[in-house]
Design an enzyme around this catalytic site. Structure first.
Site, PDB file in Angstrom:
ATOM      1  N   GLU A   1      35.365  36.787  52.433  1.00 33.50           N
ATOM      2  CA  GLU A   1      35.149  38.211  52.751  1.00 33.50           C
ATOM      3  C   GLU A   1      33.753  38.515  53.554  1.00 33.50           C
ATOM      4  OE1 GLU A   1      35.828  40.212  49.131  1.00 33.50           O
ATOM      5  OE2 GLU A   1      37.845  39.751  48.936  1.00 33.50           O
TER       6      GLU A   1
ATOM      7  N   GLU B   1      43.206  35.555  47.137  1.00 35.76           N
ATOM      8  CA  GLU B   1      43.065  36.531  45.982  1.00 35.76           C
ATOM      9  C   GLU B   1      44.003  37.624  45.942  1.00 35.76           C
ATOM     10  OE1 GLU B   1      39.049  38.157  45.317  1.00 35.76           O
ATOM     11  OE2 GLU B   1      38.082  36.246  46.223  1.00 35.76           O
TER      12      GLU B   1
HETATM   13  C1  BG6 Z   1      36.931  40.198  45.853  1.00 38.65           C
HETATM   14  C2  BG6 Z   1      35.796  39.155  45.451  1.00 38.65           C
HETATM   15  O1  BG6 Z   1      36.075  41.167  46.871  1.00 38.65           O
HETATM   16  O2  BG6 Z   1      37.081  41.131  44.677  1.00 38.65           O
HETATM   17  C3  BG6 Z   1      35.846  38.696  44.185  1.00 38.65           C
HETATM   18  O3  BG6 Z   1      36.142  38.031  46.363  1.00 38.65           O
HETATM   19  C4  BG6 Z   1      35.661  40.145  43.350  1.00 38.65           C
HETATM   20  O4  BG6 Z   1      34.693  37.812  44.253  1.00 38.65           O
HETATM   21  C5  BG6 Z   1      37.180  40.698  43.479  1.00 38.65           C
HETATM   22  O5  BG6 Z   1      35.594  39.908  41.875  1.00 38.65           O
HETATM   23  C6  BG6 Z   1      37.068  42.063  42.583  1.00 38.65           C
HETATM   24  O6  BG6 Z   1      36.392  42.963  42.937  1.00 38.65           O
HETATM   25  P1  BG6 Z   1      35.463  43.581  41.563  1.00 38.65           P
HETATM   26  O7  BG6 Z   1      34.475  44.310  42.268  1.00 38.65           O
HETATM   27  O8  BG6 Z   1      36.694  44.276  40.955  1.00 38.65           O
HETATM   28  O9  BG6 Z   1      34.795  42.604  40.867  1.00 38.65           O
END
Ligand code: BG6
Length: 469
Positions: free
Chosen positions: A163, A374
């Site tokens: 990202e 993800e």
């Molecule tokens: C993504 C990241 O942006 O979203 C993760 O790669 C992150 O590391 C995930 O934990 C969720 O984001 P957040 O802010 O809800 O923890």
């Protein structure tokens, strides 16, 4: 339809969010070790000093992953654990930890999918300008090579960066991530270019080693849609996609930058300082990418922004993905819509937009192999009589897996799905309250692990290869 055998059903994590052991076994200090200690930066001052102690409990965690039946585990390597001062000696203890983790995965037939940079950088490099300094690019390539050489005999899937848009925009525009700089558009674009160069050079180095694995990058995938058919809002959505998708995907997959953005930022004086050699490197590396990783959480609904003069104060919540902000250049604004569904943290839930977005991506980039690296639901899970009954997570993941099936049937070259996250972990800015995992971690009792309802559910999905989704 079942998910084919060569489609990975996995789950993911990232070093700073799970490992802890922040100053053990020769690890150097990272930018996040420093940033989270600045008062007011994170929810209730939470940090990753201990995180969920994966560093010491990786055997227990991998055993649980094996019980769940994961095909693959996506995790990241902490750069300061491998090269503590960023550019000097390799820390053998760091190598040893990842060797052990990789071997533990392989013992159970879990394919390790390794990210080299999930945001934790040696603090020494951050202090010297971080991603705005081209010396960081050289240091990264050296670090990447060290990882390929140490682990490449067993790791056959590599992600260089996680990202870029998030760590660059939060690092130099909103200031919500290290180095905490606000409103420096020139630095923001410079940082992105330096990251793309570091990626391209690492890909070329990897291919030279002839390890015969796959390498790619993971980008945010938040396709923008106009809220209606008004021309000005459609133009706003086009602008958003050019700046947030095309600017990131073109240099990787096409080896060049999009004209639309270049023209704008050249006029505004924000064009990065780049050399012909760097631009050639991007071109050379583009066809060598084996895949693109997409982190899909939500789409963006956008309108033309009319109050360009207004400065929007970003709060912790709206700087981490909830709609409501104007873009940094004031051109468009993301909005919350009455007919959409949102998570507790204000992120839209829209599996249909994933399909639409993937179709557009295919139009732009053809049949490149795609992994969803993800996708998941951040929630506060209900605990009833000691059981973690995370039904909303099950529904969320099920709906997205269904969308993926549909996308595959429409000819999208999808080869894997990694739920975020395998275990509850540190949300960068939202502490431990925002949970994503299949495995619960009891912060009141010795960080004990407990299987959630979703754990059993995902296990069954994997066993049946998604037949009943
Ligand atoms: C993504 C990241 O942006 O979203 C993760 O790669 C992150 O590391 C995930 O934990 C969720 O984001 P957040 O802010 O809800 O923890």
């Amino acid at each position: 339809m079942k998910f084919p055998k060569d489609f990975f059903l996995g789950a993911a994590s990232a070093s700073y969010q799970v490992e802890g052991a922040w100053n053990e076994d020769g690890k150097g200090v990272s930018n996040w070790d420093v940033f989270t200690k600045i008062p007011g930066k994170t929810f209730e001052g939470t940090n990753g000093d201990v995180a969920v102690d994966h560093y010491h409990r990786y055997k227990e965690d991998v055993k649980l992953m094996a019980e769940m039946g994961l095909d693959s585990y996506r995790f990241s390597v902490s750069w300061p654990r491998i090269i503590p001062d960023g550019d000097g000696e390799i820390n053998q203890k760091g190598i040893e930890f990842y060797n052990n983790l990789i071997d533990e995965c392989l013992k159970y037939g879990i394919v390790p999918f390794v990210t080299l940079y999930h945001w934790d950088m040696p603090e020494v490099l951050e202090k010297a300008g971080g991603w705005t300094n081209k010396k960081t690019v050289d240091a990264f390539v050296k670090y990447a090579k060290a990882c390929f050489e140490a682990f490449g005999d067993r790791v056959k899937r590599w992600i260089t960066f996680n990202e870029t848009i998030v760590f660059c925009s939060n690092g130099y525009l909103s200031g919500a991530h290290p180095p905490g700089i606000t409103g420096d558009v020139k630095k923001y674009f410079q940082a992105t270019h330096n990251v793309f160069t570091a990626h391209a050079r690492s890909v070329i180095e990897y291919k030279k080693l002839k390890q015969y694995g796959e390498i790619g990058i993971t980008h945010v995938f938040s396709p923008a849609f106009s809220v209606d058919d008004k021309e000005e809002n459609k133009a706003a959505a086009y602008h958003a996609n050019q700046y947030e998708i095309t600017w990131y995907y073109d240099p990787i997959l096409k080896g060049k930058y999009p004209e639309y953005v270049i023209k704008n930022i050249e006029k505004q004086g924000f064009l990065p300082d780049w050399t012909d050699e760097e631009l050639n490197t991007l071109r050379e590396a583009a066809p060598l990418n084996d895949f693109i990783g997409l982190n899909y959480y939500q789409p963006q609904r956008v309108i033309k922004n009319h109050d360009t003069g207004e400065k929007i104060e970003r709060t912790r919540e709206n700087s981490t993905g909830a709609p409501g902000n104007a873009s940094f250049d004031g051109f468009y604004r993301t909005v919350k819509m009455d007919d959409k569904t949102y998570t507790k943290w204000g992120w839209e839930i829209s599996p249909e937009s994933l399909i639409l977005g993937l179709e557009k991506l295919k139009e732009q980039y053809g049949d490149i192999k795609i992994y969803i690296t993800e996708n998941g639901l951040g929630d506060q899970d209900p605990i009833i009589e000691d059981e973690i009954l995370d039904m909303p997570r099950i529904k969320f993941i099920e709906a997205h897996l269904r969308a993926i099936k549909e996308a595959i049937s429409r000819g999208i070259n999808l080869k894997g799905y990694y739920a975020w996250s395998v275990i509850d972990l540190l949300s960068w800015l939202n502490g431990y309250k925002k949970q994503y995992g299949f495995i619960y971690v009891d912060h009141k009792h010795n960080l004990d692990r407990k299987k959630k309802l979703s754990f059993y559910w995902y296990k069954k999905v994997i066993e049946e290869r998604g037949k009943n989704i």
